[in-house]
Design an enzyme around this catalytic site. Structure first.
Site, PDB file in Angstrom:
ATOM      1  N   GLU A 100      33.199  49.670  39.081  1.00  0.00           N
ATOM      2  CA  GLU A 100      32.352  48.491  38.833  1.00  0.00           C
ATOM      3  C   GLU A 100      31.330  48.854  37.755  1.00  0.00           C
ATOM      4  O   GLU A 100      30.792  49.973  37.760  1.00  0.00           O
ATOM      5  CB  GLU A 100      31.645  48.079  40.135  1.00  0.00           C
ATOM      6  CG  GLU A 100      30.677  46.924  40.004  1.00  0.00           C
ATOM      7  CD  GLU A 100      31.344  45.678  39.464  1.00  0.00           C
ATOM      8  OE1 GLU A 100      30.964  45.269  38.359  1.00  0.00           O
ATOM      9  OE2 GLU A 100      32.232  45.122  40.136  1.00  0.00           O
ATOM     10  N   ASP A 127      33.155  51.673  32.804  1.00  0.00           N
ATOM     11  CA  ASP A 127      34.228  50.823  32.296  1.00  0.00           C
ATOM     12  C   ASP A 127      35.563  51.278  32.883  1.00  0.00           C
ATOM     13  O   ASP A 127      35.955  52.438  32.739  1.00  0.00           O
ATOM     14  CB  ASP A 127      34.234  50.909  30.768  1.00  0.00           C
ATOM     15  CG  ASP A 127      35.396  50.162  30.120  1.00  0.00           C
ATOM     16  OD1 ASP A 127      36.062  49.380  30.808  1.00  0.00           O
ATOM     17  OD2 ASP A 127      35.620  50.377  28.915  1.00  0.00           O
ATOM     18  N   ASP A 150      37.190  37.868  35.669  1.00  0.00           N
ATOM     19  CA  ASP A 150      36.748  36.726  34.898  1.00  0.00           C
ATOM     20  C   ASP A 150      37.951  36.104  34.182  1.00  0.00           C
ATOM     21  O   ASP A 150      38.703  36.806  33.506  1.00  0.00           O
ATOM     22  CB  ASP A 150      35.702  37.146  33.866  1.00  0.00           C
ATOM     23  CG  ASP A 150      34.994  35.953  33.253  1.00  0.00           C
ATOM     24  OD1 ASP A 150      35.665  35.159  32.562  1.00  0.00           O
ATOM     25  OD2 ASP A 150      33.782  35.801  33.477  1.00  0.00           O
ATOM     26  N   LYS A 154      37.846  29.727  28.287  1.00  0.00           N
ATOM     27  CA  LYS A 154      37.870  29.138  26.952  1.00  0.00           C
ATOM     28  C   LYS A 154      38.990  29.797  26.138  1.00  0.00           C
ATOM     29  O   LYS A 154      39.139  31.014  26.142  1.00  0.00           O
ATOM     30  CB  LYS A 154      36.528  29.337  26.259  1.00  0.00           C
ATOM     31  CG  LYS A 154      35.378  28.609  26.940  1.00  0.00           C
ATOM     32  CD  LYS A 154      34.057  28.895  26.250  1.00  0.00           C
ATOM     33  CE  LYS A 154      32.908  28.193  26.964  1.00  0.00           C
ATOM     34  NZ  LYS A 154      31.587  28.505  26.340  1.00  0.00           N
ATOM     35  N   THR A 223      37.633  36.300  51.500  1.00  0.00           N
ATOM     36  CA  THR A 223      36.200  36.277  51.216  1.00  0.00           C
ATOM     37  C   THR A 223      35.580  34.936  51.606  1.00  0.00           C
ATOM     38  O   THR A 223      36.277  33.938  51.785  1.00  0.00           O
ATOM     39  CB  THR A 223      35.946  36.514  49.723  1.00  0.00           C
ATOM     40  OG1 THR A 223      36.456  35.400  48.967  1.00  0.00           O
ATOM     41  CG2 THR A 223      36.621  37.794  49.249  1.00  0.00           C
ATOM     42  N   PHE A 225      33.887  33.153  49.672  1.00  0.00           N
ATOM     43  CA  PHE A 225      34.176  32.267  48.552  1.00  0.00           C
ATOM     44  C   PHE A 225      35.518  31.568  48.740  1.00  0.00           C
ATOM     45  O   PHE A 225      35.643  30.356  48.536  1.00  0.00           O
ATOM     46  CB  PHE A 225      34.174  33.065  47.245  1.00  0.00           C
ATOM     47  CG  PHE A 225      34.620  32.268  46.058  1.00  0.00           C
ATOM     48  CD1 PHE A 225      33.724  31.474  45.364  1.00  0.00           C
ATOM     49  CD2 PHE A 225      35.944  32.307  45.639  1.00  0.00           C
ATOM     50  CE1 PHE A 225      34.141  30.733  44.271  1.00  0.00           C
ATOM     51  CE2 PHE A 225      36.365  31.574  44.544  1.00  0.00           C
ATOM     52  CZ  PHE A 225      35.462  30.782  43.859  1.00  0.00           C
TER      53      PHE A 225
END
Length: 245
Positions: A100, A127, A150, A154, A223, A225
């Site tokens: 992380e 990273d 993520d 776009k 989760t 979420f």
């Protein structure tokens, strides 16, 4: 971040153009520190020596790190770490490695790990691409997990999605033959992108009977979420691909 496990964030700067050649690449995350809580700061100061691994440009001896030989599960982008700790606690016969970049999440994970007294977990604050490239030995992992990265929804940011052909092939060498790359996302378009990349990837076989997505396996915790999303009719897509060569 729209899930616990999301490491990257939107609102991206331009492509990284630092002078060091090996860092001249597109990053799939934006590092924004955020404020540490007192508990997270305490965990970083007191528990890093138990759970943390400092980045270095040299392969690890994972048997030495964990003090045993066992199947290893690596999770990229564990968010606040609650699910990762739950999986480690539920599977003491496996060793878990979490990566992380966001310090508050690392602190939260250390605190959770200490509270649950797990002994089969190590974490990096670095990273993931560099950790995989330089520190994880070839064919040393039974599973690589990437949950809710993520989606870079776009179109102009799609190149920042971590699941890309070059990344997948670099990751493949770290999996043992028969090892599994397990992905999950709550964005349908990203799920389709993941599926397209993996179907074209050399050396992998889709574990889905229908050659697309799989049901969430029991070992991946549901989760909060996801539970909220299910009530609202939102979908989650799991993909599992096995290394066959």
């Amino acid at each position: 971040m729209n899930t616990e496990a999301n490491t990257p964030t939107d609102n991206s700067p331009e492509d990284d153009t630092t002078a060091t050649p090996y860092l001249r690449r597109i990053r799939s995350f934006v590092l924004r520190e955020g404020r540490l809580t007192k508990g997270q700061q305490h965990a970083l100061e007191n528990f890093w020596s138990d759970y943390g691994i400092d980045y270095q440009n040299a392969p690890l001896d994972l048997n030495h790190v964990f003090g045993r030989q066992a199947p290893r599960v690596l999770e990229i982008g564990f968010g606040m770490g609650k699910s990762l700790v739950a999986m480690a606690k539920a599977a003491p016969e496996h060793d878990f490695i979490g990566i992380e970049v966001h310090r508050p999440g690392v602190g939260a994970c250390l605190s959770e790990a200490e509270a649950n007294q797990v002994t089969n977990l190590k974490v990096f604050e670095h990273d993931a691409v560099e950790v995989l490239d330089h520190m994880i030995p070839e064919q040393s992992l039974a599973t690589v997990q990437l949950f809710f990265p993520d989606p870079w929804h776009k179109k102009r940011h799609h190149k920042r999605r971590i699941v890309q052909p070059d990344f997948v092939q670099a990751l493949r060498t770290k999996l043992e033959i028969g090892g599994v790359f397990h992905m999950a996302t709550d964005w349908q378009h990203y799920a389709e992108h993941m599926l397209d990349v993996m179907q074209a990837a050399e050396g992998f076989e889709n574990l889905s009977p229908s050659n697309d997505y799989v049901e969430r396996p029991d070992h991946r915790p549901l989760t909060k979420f996801e539970q909220r999303g299910q009530k609202l009719g939102h979908g989650v897509w799991d993909l599992m691909f096995k290394r066959i060569r």
